[in-house]
Design an enzyme around this catalytic site. Structure first.
Site, short mmCIF file in Angstrom:
data_model
loop_
_atom_site.label_atom_id
_atom_site.label_comp_id
_atom_site.label_asym_id
_atom_site.label_seq_id
_atom_site.Cartn_x
_atom_site.Cartn_y
_atom_site.Cartn_z
CB CYS A 65 -4.23 -1.72 4.55
SG CYS A 65 -3.58 -1.45 6.04
CD GLU A 117 -2.19 1.36 2.85
OE1 GLU A 117 -3.22 2.16 3.16
OE2 GLU A 117 -2.24 0.13 3.66
CE LYS A 134 -6.81 1.69 3.78
NZ LYS A 134 -5.57 2.26 4.16
#
Length: 551
Positions: free
Chosen positions: A149, A45, A113
Site C-alpha cells: 500500500c 493488505e 510494510k
C-alpha cells in the site's frame, strides 16, 4: 524457465475481526485460482483481520489468532498455487503490517510494510513498527516484489525491490475511497512503473468499514505506464491476470478494462455500500428514520432502500402544529415511491405534556430555541423507542453543511446509529437527488424512476420548528454557506482567504465560529460515509474546548 505466469486476484470484502470468515473468502479465491491454473493467488493488505482494524491488532490474542489462521491456510493450500495474504506479524517484540507468502504448506516468506501512513484516516505509526527495506520473494522461478500500500507511494521501496531482482511488482492495498482518489493512485503507480521499468499489479479490497469504503478498482500496468487490466470499482471480483515473459522481461497480457462511473455515481455507490456493509457487519437487518418531507430525509430513505430493500426500511412522519400540509404530502409520496413502510406519529400531545411539565420552571421566560429543540428531542425519543422495540437501527439525516455549523439538535435529530450523508454538502444533496431520479443501477435495491418528488427538491429547506421558518433565517443560503465551508473545512483556509474569495468578513467569521463551537456535537455524532479527504471524524480532529478564532 516458464514463459507465462498467472495471478488470481481476490478483490474481496473482508470483515474486521471475522478471521474465520476472511480465511474462508481467501480459501474460496484460492480454490478458484487452483481451478484456473494460477501460479499465485493474492489477497489485499491485512486481509485476514479486515482493514482498518485500528488498535484491535495490538491485542495479543487477536493477532495470535490471525497468524494461526494464516498458518492453517498455508497448510490447507499446500497442493496448488502459492497464496499471498496480508496480516499482522508480531516478531522480536515488534508488530508489523505484513504480507505472507504461503508455499508448500507453510509461510515461506514475508514482506513487511516500511512506510506507515499517519495522516487522514490512518494511524499506523501508533499501531505498527516500520519494517526494513526488503527484497523480492520467489514463486517458482519468478521473483516478485510487494510494496504494501503506502510503500508504493514512495519510490525507495519499489526501487530497492527492482535493484534486488524483482521481475514485477504486486501491490496489496487497503485503500479507501474519496472523490478523485483513483487518479491520485494511478499517478503514483505510473511513477513506480516508469522508475523501475517493471510491470505493476495493484490489488485493492472492496467494502465498507465504519466510515470508509474500499473501492477496489484494481488494475495492472505495463512498463511505460500503459494500462493492461482494469477491474471494476466496488464489486467483489476474483480475476485472473496473466503475464508473459519475452526478451524484455515480463509483460501483463491485455485483459478486462472496466470503465469508471462519474463522481456522482461513485459517491452515491459509496453511501449505499457503506450503509449496506455497516448493517451487515454490525448485525442489523432493518432501519428507520424520521421522514420530514424535506430533502435530507428523502435522500437518506432512498439510500436505505437501495442498500437494504424497501421491506427493511421504516419511514416515520412525526408532525407538529408547524408541519405544513405540503410536508405531510411529500413525506408520504416519497415513502410510497420507494416502497418503504410509512408510519404517522403526531407529537402534539407529547409536546404539550412536556410543556406543561416545564411550565412552572419556565414561567416568566420568553419562548426561544429551547421550545424548538424540545420538538426535535421528542422526535428523537419516539424514534429511539421504535428502534428499541423493533430492533431497527435509527438513521440520522444531517448533511455536511448542517454537521459543520451545528444546525442540528444533539439528542434530537442527531440521534441514531449511522448517517449516510454526513460528508455530503447540502448543495450536493440537491444534485444527488436529481441524479438518483434520473439513474438506476443493478446494485440498487430500490425502484427506478422518480423516487424523490420534484417538490421536495425545489422547495425552500426548513426545519419547521416555528411558523414560517426557513433555513436561510439562521444561515447564509446554501450555495454561499457550502462555498465558505469548502474553504474553512476542506482547505483549512483563513478568514483572509475567504475575504479574498469574495465573502464578507463578518459572514466568514460567523461561520468559522459556528464550526468551532459545534465540535462537541460532532464528537458525539453517528459515523457516516466518507466521501472526501476532509470528512468529519478521523480526517479532521479538532479540540472541543477551543478559544482560537482567526481575527
Amino acid at each position: 524457465m516458464a514463459d507465462t505466469f498467472r495471478i488470481t486476484l481476490g478483490q474481496l470484502n473482508p470483515t474486521v475481526g471475522d478471521i474465520a470468515g476472511n480465511a474462508a473468502l481467501a480459501r474460496d479465491a484460492w480454490d478458484q485460482g487452483k481451478a484456473a491454473g494460477a501460479d499465485l493467488v493474492a489477497l489485499p493488505e491485512m486481509f485476514i483481520t479486515g482493514y482498518n482494524a485500528q488498535d484491535l491488532v495490538m491485542k495479543p490474542v487477536f493477532r495470535d489468532a490471525a497468524l494461526a489462521a494464516i498458518e492453517a491456510l498455508a497448510a490447507d493450500c499446500a497442493d496448488g498455487p502459492a497464496l499471498a495474504i496480508g496480516g499482522p506479524l508480531f516478531e522480536d517484540g515488534k508488530l508489523y503490517n505484513a504480507y505472507f507468502i504461503c508455499r508448500g504448506g507453510k509461510v515461506a516468506s514475508k514482506s513487511l510494510k516500511h512506510h506507515l501512513p499517519n495522516e487522514t484516516v490512518f494511524d499506523e505509526v501508533r499501531v505498527f513498527d516500520a519494517g526494513p527495506l526488503g527484497g523480492p520473494y520467489s514463486v517458482g522461478n519468478t521473483r516478485i516484489g510487494s510494496p504494501i500500500c503506502e510503500d508504493a507511494w514512495h519510490e525507495d521501496v519499489a526501487e530497492t525491490l527492482a535493484e534486488t531482482g524483482a521481475e514485477f511488482l504486486l501491490v496489496p492495498n487497503g485503500s479507501p475511497y474519496y472523490r478523485g482518489k483513483f487518479d491520485t493512485r494511478m499517478n503514483h503507480m505510473v511513477a513506480r512503473v516508469i522508475e523501475t521499468e517493471l510491470p505493476l499489479i495493484y490489488l485493492n479490497m472492496v467494502g465498507g468499514q465504519d466510515d470508509q469504503v474500499f473501492d477496489g478498482a484494481s488494475f495492472a500496468l505495463n512498463p511505460g505506464g500503459a494500462l493492461a487490466v482494469q477491474l471494476p470499482a466496488f464489486d467483489s471480483v476474483v480475476a485472473h491476470v496473466d503475464l508473459e515473459r519475452g526478451a524484455e522481461g515480463w509483460r501483463v497480457v491485455e485483459g478486462e478494462k472496466a470503465t469508471h462511473a462519474d463522481e456522482w455515481e461513485q459517491d452515491y455507490r459509496v453511501m449505499v455500500q457503506s450503509l449496506r456493509d455497516y448493517m451487515r457487519k454490525t448485525g442489523f437487518k432493518k432501519v428507520l428514520l424520521g421522514m420530514s418531507g424535506g430533502i435530507d430525509s428523502a435522500i437518506v430513505a432512498t439510500i436505505a432502500v437501495d442498500a437494504l430493500g424497501a421491506e427493511n426500511v421504516r419511514c416515520v412522519m412525526l408532525p407538529s402544529e408547524y408541519t405544513s400540509e405540503e410536508s405531510l404530502e411529500d413525506a408520504k409520496a416519497c415513502a410510497n415511491a420507494i416502497g418503504a413502510h410509512y408510519d404517522f406519529v403526531p407529537i402534539s400531545e407529547g409536546r404539550q405534556a412536556i410543556t406543561n411539565t416545564l411550565a412552572p420552571l419556565f414561567e416568566g421566560t420568553e419562548t426561544d430555541v429551547t421550545e424548538e429543540n424540545i420538538q426535535s428531542r421528542l422526535r428523537g425519543l419516539l424514534l429511539m423507542a421504535l428502534s428499541n422495540k423493533f430492533g431497527e437501527m435509527l438513521l440520522t439525516t444531517g448533511n455536511k453543511s448542517e454537521v459543520a455549523v451545528g444546525y442540528a439538535t444533539i439528542y434530537g435529530d442527531m440521534s441514531g446509529g449511522y448517517n449516510p450523508i454526513k460528508d455530503l454538502y447540502k448543495t450536493r444533496v440537491f444534485e444527488t437527488c436529481r441524479w438518483r431520479n434520473e439513474n438506476h443501477r443493478d446494485w440498487m435495491m430500490g425502484p427506478a424512476g422518480e423516487v424523490i418528488p420534484d417538490r421536495i427538491i425545489t422547495k425552500p429547506p426548513t426545519a419547521e420548528l416555528r411558523e414560517d421558518q426557513k433555513d436561510s433565517d439562521s444561515l447564509p443560503d446554501y450555495p454561499e454557506l457550502d462555498a465558505l465551508l469548502e474553504l474553512l473545512v476542506d482547505r483549512e483556509a483563513s478568514i483572509a482567504d475567504c475575504v479574498d474569495a469574495g465573502f464578507e468578513k463578518a459572514t466568514a467569521e460567523r461561520i468559522e465560529h459556528l464550526i468551532y463551537i459545534s465540535e462537541y456535537k460532532r464528537f458525539q455524532s453517528a459515523p457516516g460515509a466518507r466521501l472526501t479527504p476532509r470528512a468529519f471524524w478521523l480526517d479532521r480532529r479538532y479540540p472541543i474546548a477551543n478559544r482560537w478564532r482567526d481575527r
